[in-house]
Scaffold this active site. Structure first.
Site, PDB file in Angstrom:
ATOM      1  N   GLY A 183     -27.787   2.666  34.274  1.00 52.93           N
ATOM      2  CA  GLY A 183     -26.634   3.233  33.594  1.00 52.93           C
ATOM      3  C   GLY A 183     -26.488   2.688  32.183  1.00 52.93           C
ATOM      4  N   GLU A 184     -25.485   3.169  31.482  1.00 55.07           N
ATOM      5  CA  GLU A 184     -25.202   2.739  30.116  1.00 55.07           C
ATOM      6  C   GLU A 184     -24.284   1.522  30.105  1.00 55.07           C
ATOM      7  OE1 GLU A 184     -25.344   6.756  27.363  1.00 55.07           O
ATOM      8  OE2 GLU A 184     -23.411   5.981  28.012  1.00 55.07           O
TER       9      GLU A 184
END
Length: 384
Positions: free
Chosen positions: A238-239
């Site tokens: 994920g970011e």
């Protein structure tokens, strides 16, 4: 959605070694027809009877279903979603109802993009939608969710609603000469200043209540992939901030209504690359006990830029959609092969030992309508 959506898409946008690994496009896997319209940034879930439901994203308010138990499998349109077009929602089946949590969209054609905290449920028997009398404790966009049992879903991650909404308000208000400054100021911050959600929430559909189940053991993420198998949760990459991914995979055990965090792991670098940038929008699911992760997107070089002190870490870097597939086998991650095409931001649905990859965004940033699948069979990865 004009410039707002363009910016949104920009932002959002050695035990194992003994196993024989091969890629084939033939074999035992189920072949499903393309969905009726291209789908990216949508959502989907499967019920206990083997019926897959997908919708929203680039499909607008449309939803479709397909029965995997039927001999002749075709997509059927169901009643349209009443909550307006939106992207990045999360959906699960609870108590034989399809629940849809949050997302991001526009209330009308003139309003800026905004994060939603509402919840809707769909009755397959009645073919009706109903807005649930609840709101999530935080706005839900870029979040991820997994079903714990027939009444509860775990939801975590996601952007900070206020910071995210403010960005699009500022973009909408800025004239052309000011937009680049707004964009730069938004992206040019350290990860901690985005305040991505790291609280783990449990929603109980039977009681219609929310519970705080603690926090992630590290930074909050957005665009992560998540899977649950035998009471073990895997939260994949994920970011950490817009444009910057993490290669970390959180692992936890759900037991006696309590989440216990275990040792993290990391996705290995792709062949020919020095480090793993991490993935956002990846597909994932289990097949014969092997956790498979494929596709997604990242910005090669952003991690090194950030390490060197450049907060706008993906500035000037072209986004790269990935086609690599990784497998967690006997506790070790390994590279398994390549998908048919680079793809991310679609819907992952598992049924039996097949992982279906529905829709997604291709290397040109366009939505696709294809449906492919991963299956482990006799030590081989089948991609069909």
């Amino acid at each position: 959605m004009g410039m707002q959506m363009k910016n949104f898409k920009k932002m959002m946008t050695l035990m194992a070694l003994c196993l024989s690994v091969a890629i084939t496009t033939s074999g035992y896997a189920t072949t499903l027809p393309d969905i009726p319209e291209p789908l990216k940034n949508g959502t989907g879930a499967i019920d206990n009877n083997g019926v897959i439901y997908v919708g929203l994203g680039t499909a607008g308010t449309s939803w479709y279903k397909i029965d995997l138990k039927k001999q002749h499998k075709d997509w059927e349109r169901i009643k349209s979603f009443p909550g307006g077009a939106r992207e990045q929602s999360v959906s699960v089946f609870l108590n034989d109802k399809l629940y849809v949590f949050g997302g991001v969209g526009k209330k009308n054609s003139e309003s800026p993009l905004q994060v939603y905290s509402d919840v809707y449920k769909y009755s397959p028997v009645k073919n009706t939608w109903q807005k649930v009398d609840t709101i999530s404790p935080v706005g839900l966009t870029g979040h991820t969710g997994v079903k714990l049992n027939e009444t509860m879903v775990l939801i975590t991650g996601g952007v900070n609603e206020h910071i995210f909404d403010k960005y699009f308000i500022d973009i909408a208000a800025a004239d052309e000469s000011e937009k680049n400054k707004v964009i730069y100021n938004y992206f040019n911050k350290p990860a901690k200043d985005y305040f991505f959600n790291k609280i783990v929430f449990i929603y109980n559909a039977k009681e219609n209540t929310w519970k705080n189940a603690g926090e992630l053991p590290g930074a909050g993420t957005a665009g992560s992939s998540s899977v649950m198998e035998n009471n073990f949760l895997m939260l994949i990459n994920g970011e950490l901030k817009p444009g910057l991914r993490t290669d970390v995979i959180y692992r936890a055990m759900w037991d006696n209504d309590k989440l216990t965090w275990l040792k993290n792991s990391q996705l290995p670098p792709s062949p020919g690359e020095q480090q793993q940038e991490g993935l956002a929008g990846a597909f994932s699911g289990y097949s014969h006990g092997v956790l498979l992760v494929g596709g997604g997107a990242n910005f090669p070089g952003a991690k090194q830029n950030y390490t060197n002190g450049k907060f706008y870490s993906h500035e000037g870097i072209n986004k790269k959609w990935r086609d690599e597939v990784y497998g967690l086998i006997n506790g070790h991650w390994q590279y398994m092969g390549k998908m048919k095409q680079p793809l991310g931001y679609g819907v992952s649905v598992s049924y039996g030992d097949e992982v279906f990859l529905i829709g997604g965004e291709n290397a040109k940033g366009k939505p696709v309508s294809s449906v492919t699948s991963f299956t482990m069979r006799d030590g081989n990865l089948l991609i069909k």
